[in-house]
Design a protein around this motif. Structure first.
Motif, PDB file in Angstrom:
ATOM      1  N   SER A 166      -4.211   2.444   5.667  1.00  0.00           N
ATOM      2  CA  SER A 166      -3.473   2.407   4.404  1.00  0.00           C
ATOM      3  C   SER A 166      -4.414   2.077   3.265  1.00  0.00           C
ATOM      4  O   SER A 166      -5.521   1.561   3.469  1.00  0.00           O
ATOM      5  CB  SER A 166      -2.311   1.413   4.473  1.00  0.00           C
ATOM      6  N   SER A 167      -3.968   2.398   2.071  1.00  0.00           N
ATOM      7  CA  SER A 167      -4.779   2.193   0.872  1.00  0.00           C
ATOM      8  C   SER A 167      -3.827   1.878  -0.276  1.00  0.00           C
ATOM      9  O   SER A 167      -2.710   2.405  -0.314  1.00  0.00           O
ATOM     10  CB  SER A 167      -5.582   3.467   0.587  1.00  0.00           C
ATOM     11  N   PRO A 168      -4.257   1.041  -1.225  1.00  0.00           N
ATOM     12  CA  PRO A 168      -3.347   0.675  -2.323  1.00  0.00           C
ATOM     13  C   PRO A 168      -2.777   1.877  -3.053  1.00  0.00           C
ATOM     14  O   PRO A 168      -1.615   1.907  -3.405  1.00  0.00           O
ATOM     15  CB  PRO A 168      -4.227  -0.172  -3.237  1.00  0.00           C
ATOM     16  N   SER A 209      -6.593   8.587  -6.384  1.00  0.00           N
ATOM     17  CA  SER A 209      -7.946   8.797  -6.901  1.00  0.00           C
ATOM     18  C   SER A 209      -8.947   9.074  -5.789  1.00  0.00           C
ATOM     19  O   SER A 209      -9.983   9.675  -6.029  1.00  0.00           O
ATOM     20  CB  SER A 209      -8.403   7.574  -7.693  1.00  0.00           C
ATOM     21  N   GLY A 210      -8.647   8.577  -4.591  1.00  0.00           N
ATOM     22  CA  GLY A 210      -9.591   8.757  -3.494  1.00  0.00           C
ATOM     23  C   GLY A 210     -10.785   7.823  -3.556  1.00  0.00           C
ATOM     24  O   GLY A 210     -11.667   7.899  -2.717  1.00  0.00           O
ATOM     25  N   HIS A 260       0.844  -1.198   0.000  1.00  0.00           N
ATOM     26  CA  HIS A 260       0.000   0.000   0.000  1.00  0.00           C
ATOM     27  C   HIS A 260       0.875   1.242   0.000  1.00  0.00           C
ATOM     28  O   HIS A 260       1.701   1.429   0.884  1.00  0.00           O
ATOM     29  CB  HIS A 260      -0.917   0.005   1.226  1.00  0.00           C
ATOM     30  N   THR A 261       0.649   2.115  -0.972  1.00  0.00           N
ATOM     31  CA  THR A 261       1.485   3.303  -1.078  1.00  0.00           C
ATOM     32  C   THR A 261       0.940   4.474  -0.265  1.00  0.00           C
ATOM     33  O   THR A 261       1.676   5.369   0.113  1.00  0.00           O
ATOM     34  CB  THR A 261       1.622   3.740  -2.547  1.00  0.00           C
ATOM     35  N   ALA A 262      -0.353   4.466  -0.012  1.00  0.00           N
ATOM     36  CA  ALA A 262      -0.967   5.569   0.731  1.00  0.00           C
ATOM     37  C   ALA A 262      -1.104   5.191   2.199  1.00  0.00           C
ATOM     38  O   ALA A 262      -1.528   4.078   2.523  1.00  0.00           O
ATOM     39  CB  ALA A 262      -2.336   5.903   0.150  1.00  0.00           C
TER      40      ALA A 262
END
Lengths: 116, 116
Positions: free
Chosen positions: A94-96, A100-101, A29-31
């Motif tokens: 975290s989020s992939p 884009s949100g 996850h980058t975010a």
């Protein structure tokens, strides 16, 4: 697979002390996001990382709060000169990809910080 | 400013009955809307999201939500409540004016209590 982990689960400190809270996001996850949840309230945004850089730190309440993510994975939230008002549950998510949100954020169990 | 309102602090429903947890939002553009559930001493778990398309969104554990643009609402529903659904539910909207635009704004939460 492994979810978001946070350590410690509980932290009790004295007013004026320095604390570090750690977040291990889901692998790849980058975010990464930090939120703060006070009693009876919903989570409030603190800071967002995209990779190693802080893309948005507009939620940090003051300059006593700082966060890093030096290698783009683990993140540490640092609080200097803690105050009783800093007592809350600190959540990491975290989020992939945050760009884009559209994607959901995956939350860790949180660190409960108590400042005496 | 972007905001989310959950007008009910608590919702009580008998097992087997339908449940509704209300959420209204205020955003300047098109909203990205989310529902999360929080069990005691655990992190937030994602239930469902509305990004675009069909106004009725289906999610985890039999939950669904209906996006109503004219009423600026995104109520969470389930046809038949279970005792195990008892938890704290949060509605969230993506913050469009946040620097990087991906942080979530959460409501205060609604405690759902399902009695047997």
């Amino acid at each position: 697979g492994a979810g978001v982990s946070q350590t410690p689960s509980n932290k009790v400190t004295e007013k004026g002390k320095y604390v570090e809270l750690r977040c291990d996001p889901i692998s790849g996850h980058t975010a990464l996001y930090w939120y703060r949840q006070s009693l009876g309230q919903g989570p409030e945004f603190l800071i967002y990382f995209q990779g190693t850089g802080a893309a948005d730190d507009s939620g940090l309440p003051n300059d006593r709060f700082f966060a890093v993510r030096p290698e783009g994975s683990v993140s540490t939230l640092k609080i200097q000169r803690t105050e009783r008002g800093d007592s809350a549950v600190y959540l990491c998510a975290s989020s992939p990809s945050g760009a884009s949100g559209r994607g959901e954020q995956f939350f860790g169990p949180g660190t409960r910080l108590t400042v005496l | 400013a972007q905001s989310v309102a959950q007008p009910e602090d608590q919702v009580n429903v008998a097992e087997g009955n339908p449940l509704t947890v209300k959420c209204t939002y205020s955003v300047s553009g098109n909203p990205y809307l989310f529902w999360y559930v929080q069990y005691p001493n655990r992190g937030l778990q994602f239930l469902l999201k509305y990004i675009t398309g069909d106004n009725l969104v289906k999610g985890s554990y039999g939950f669904e939500a209906e996006f109503n643009k004219s009423q600026t609402s995104f109520h969470l529903k389930k046809p038949s409540a279970l005792v195990s659904d008892s938890a704290l539910y949060f509605c969230a909207v993506r913050d469009l004016f946040n620097q990087a635009g991906t942080a979530l704004i959460f409501g205060k939460g609604t405690t759902l209590s399902v009695s047997s």
